[in-house]
Enzyme design. Structure first.
Site, PDB file in Angstrom:
ATOM      1  CE  LYS A   1      27.244 -34.710 -32.947  1.00 36.50           C
ATOM      2  NZ  LYS A   1      26.923 -34.342 -31.553  1.00 36.50           N
TER       3      LYS A   1
ATOM      4  CG  ASP B   1      27.206 -36.632 -28.471  1.00 31.88           C
ATOM      5  OD1 ASP B   1      28.378 -36.375 -28.135  1.00 31.88           O
ATOM      6  OD2 ASP B   1      26.719 -36.300 -29.572  1.00 31.88           O
TER       7      ASP B   1
ATOM      8  CG  ASN C   1      29.186 -39.138 -31.316  1.00 24.81           C
ATOM      9  OD1 ASN C   1      28.929 -40.347 -31.346  1.00 24.81           O
ATOM     10  ND2 ASN C   1      29.782 -38.558 -30.286  1.00 24.81           N
TER      11      ASN C   1
END
Length: 267
Positions: free
Chosen positions: A40, A77, A61
């Site tokens: 990430k 996220d 991500n």
């Protein structure tokens, strides 16, 4: 007759390595990549552009592969956390606790900018992680107070508790769940439930699980990959539940017949 172009997507992460090769050969049939740790942050220098959300938490991500060759990064996220909480009726709280200080904790702090109206306390192990959380709070504009992990039981009394730690790290807190708990968001989904989530449910508290986060962040990724804001939330959740049941060796859960037509709510 309407025609469709088939595109592909993939998930990359450990144990395939600690960085994403800039020479990775991906043809025009690839729409994008879903990344997990440790990629990430490692992928950021390899991208042409990073979204404001991804830059704010220094974590990508989702990588989008554009027809012109550009590679851009985003983070689902953070909105995934907000959407998972909203699905469970949590839109605004006065106090919040974050357990842990890793990459997911930074996403939690970003999500709390729109969820928590008051104080956020992060319970961490060691001075270095406390300093890291304070740095994140300044970067994200979220007021955060840090406290040692040894006092984490105190944080369970908050309106919202977000557990971002690895499996087993919060087991010791299961015996400290308040008699009338509020909302626990445990980002783990395998194995499930965690000891803390199980104790929370037994005490009558509301629990948002890691599968909720997994599905909602995946909805965001599918919408980015396809350009369509109607990802099938119900079908994706059912698939996740079946996969988790298989991994646990149990029977596949029954699903409603309209799951494939269930669309993601506006986030």
């Amino acid at each position: 007759m309407q025609t469709y172009t088939r595109h592909r997507a993939a998930v990359l992460g450990s144990p395939i390595g600690h960085s994403l090769s800039p020479d990775l050969s991906l043809g025009p049939e690839w729409a994008g990549l879903s990344l997990t740790m440790p990629l990430k942050r490692a992928v950021i220098p390899l991208l042409d552009e990073v979204s404001e959300c991804a830059a704010s938490v220094e974590a990508v991500n989702t990588v989008l592969l554009h027809p012109d060759g550009r590679r851009t990064g985003d983070n689902t996220d953070v909105p995934g956390m907000v959407a998972a909480l909203r699905e469970h009726g949590v839109r605004r709280v006065e106090t919040a606790t974050v357990l842990g200080a890793g990459a997911t904790a930074s996403a939690a702090l970003a999500a709390l900018r729109t969820v928590c109206a008051g104080e956020v306390t992060a319970y961490v192990r060691g001075a270095a992680r406390a300093a890291q959380m304070r740095d994140w709070s300044e970067r994200l504009g979220t007021a955060v107070r840090t406290a040692p992990w040894e006092r984490a039981a105190e944080g369970l009394r908050a309106d919202l508790v977000i557990a971002t730690t690895p499996h087993g790290a919060t087991d010791e807190l299961a015996t400290a769940v308040p008699s009338v708990p509020e909302v626990l968001f445990d980002v783990l989904y395998d194995p499930w439930p965690t000891a803390l989530a199980a104790a929370w449910q037994r005490a009558g508290g509301a629990v948002v699980g890691g599968l909720d986060l997994l599905v909602h962040q995946a909805v965001g990724q599918v919408e980015l990959f396809t350009g369509c804001r109607a990802a099938p939330l119900g079908a994706m959740r059912a698939a996740g539940e079946r996969a988790r049941a298989r991994a646990a060796g149990g029977p596949a859960p029954e699903t409603a017949g309209h799951d494939d037509e269930t669309k993601a709510e506006e986030r």
